[in-house]
Design a protein around this motif. Structure first.
Motif, PDB file in Angstrom:
ATOM      1  N   THR A   4       0.869  -1.161   0.000  1.00 57.92           N
ATOM      2  CA  THR A   4       0.000   0.000   0.000  1.00 57.92           C
ATOM      3  C   THR A   4       0.912   1.220   0.000  1.00 57.92           C
ATOM      4  O   THR A   4       1.915   1.239   0.717  1.00 57.92           O
ATOM      5  CB  THR A   4      -0.868   0.012   1.281  1.00 57.92           C
ATOM      6  OG1 THR A   4      -1.691  -1.145   1.290  1.00 57.92           O
ATOM      7  CG2 THR A   4      -1.714   1.256   1.378  1.00 57.92           C
ATOM      8  N   GLU A   5       0.592   2.214  -0.792  1.00 58.27           N
ATOM      9  CA  GLU A   5       1.385   3.448  -0.784  1.00 58.27           C
ATOM     10  C   GLU A   5       1.383   4.021   0.632  1.00 58.27           C
ATOM     11  O   GLU A   5       0.341   4.043   1.289  1.00 58.27           O
ATOM     12  CB  GLU A   5       0.797   4.474  -1.752  1.00 58.27           C
ATOM     13  CG  GLU A   5       0.959   4.105  -3.209  1.00 58.27           C
ATOM     14  CD  GLU A   5       2.401   4.138  -3.672  1.00 58.27           C
ATOM     15  OE1 GLU A   5       3.174   4.997  -3.186  1.00 58.27           O
ATOM     16  OE2 GLU A   5       2.760   3.304  -4.504  1.00 58.27           O
ATOM     17  N   ASP A   7       1.411   6.987   1.581  1.00 62.12           N
ATOM     18  CA  ASP A   7       0.457   8.095   1.681  1.00 62.12           C
ATOM     19  C   ASP A   7      -0.971   7.611   1.935  1.00 62.12           C
ATOM     20  O   ASP A   7      -1.790   8.353   2.467  1.00 62.12           O
ATOM     21  CB  ASP A   7       0.470   8.952   0.410  1.00 62.12           C
ATOM     22  CG  ASP A   7       1.682   9.872   0.363  1.00 62.12           C
ATOM     23  OD1 ASP A   7       2.264  10.152   1.428  1.00 62.12           O
ATOM     24  OD2 ASP A   7       2.045  10.302  -0.748  1.00 62.12           O
ATOM     25  N   LYS A  31       7.371   0.009   3.961  1.00 59.11           N
ATOM     26  CA  LYS A  31       6.380  -0.445   2.989  1.00 59.11           C
ATOM     27  C   LYS A  31       5.231  -1.180   3.680  1.00 59.11           C
ATOM     28  O   LYS A  31       5.347  -2.373   3.973  1.00 59.11           O
ATOM     29  CB  LYS A  31       7.040  -1.367   1.973  1.00 59.11           C
ATOM     30  CG  LYS A  31       8.197  -0.734   1.240  1.00 59.11           C
ATOM     31  CD  LYS A  31       8.890  -1.757   0.370  1.00 59.11           C
ATOM     32  CE  LYS A  31      10.112  -1.164  -0.303  1.00 59.11           C
ATOM     33  NZ  LYS A  31      10.828  -2.169  -1.087  1.00 59.11           N
TER      34      LYS A  31
END
Length: 158
Positions: A4-5, A7, A31
């Motif tokens: 998952t990003e 952000d 990450k």
């Protein structure tokens, strides 16, 4: 996709909090895994039946109290603003290479992957949530279990 990003990660703030911001070079190596990948890793390496460390059951390797060390304190080191180092006992027990991939497992659907060196430098950020996370190293037998009472325990997993 396994990640998952950052952000879009619901707990991103623990790495960007104004009082303890993680350096950009380290942020790039933190990450969060997708829920699906987190679940897969949790089931493969921690528990097929329990969703978090509060609910380990018979059959979960982590439920075996005989494999865990006596609790030792991490809270004092976390509270020490003059020293960002992990407790010496942890560093002595986990003599992994800094590039060892680690998984910081908050619960079944929330695991963060990074490198041991990144974790060592930023461990206080990871422990903003101290509700029983387990740290595992890829291809390593040692496990580190942080408790919300300010202690941790070490074990060798099967």
């Amino acid at each position: 996709m396994n990640y998952t990003e950052l952000d879009n990660y619901t707990r991103k703030w623990i790495f960007t909090h104004a009082s303890m911001p993680v350096p950009t070079a380290d942020l790039e190596q933190i990450k969060p895994l997708t829920q699906a990948r987190s679940s897969q890793l949790w089931q493969e390496h921690i528990s097929k039946q329990s969703p978090d460390s509060d609910h380990f059951e018979h059959g979960d390797w982590a439920a075996d109290t005989k494999i865990w060390s006596e609790p030792e304190d991490w809270q004092d080191a976390w509270d020490n603003d003059d020293d960002a180092s992990l407790p010496d006992a942890i560093l002595a027990a986990l003599q992994w290479e800094d590039n060892t991939t680690i998984y910081f497992c908050y619960e079944k659907y929330n695991i963060v992957e990074t490198k041991w060196g990144v974790f060592k430098r930023n461990w206080k950020n990871f422990l903003f949530f101290d509700d029983g996370p387990i740290l595992l190293g890829r291809k390593q037998k040692q496990a580190l279990w942080f408790q919300s009472n300010g202690t941790y325990q070490l074990a060798l997993r099967p």
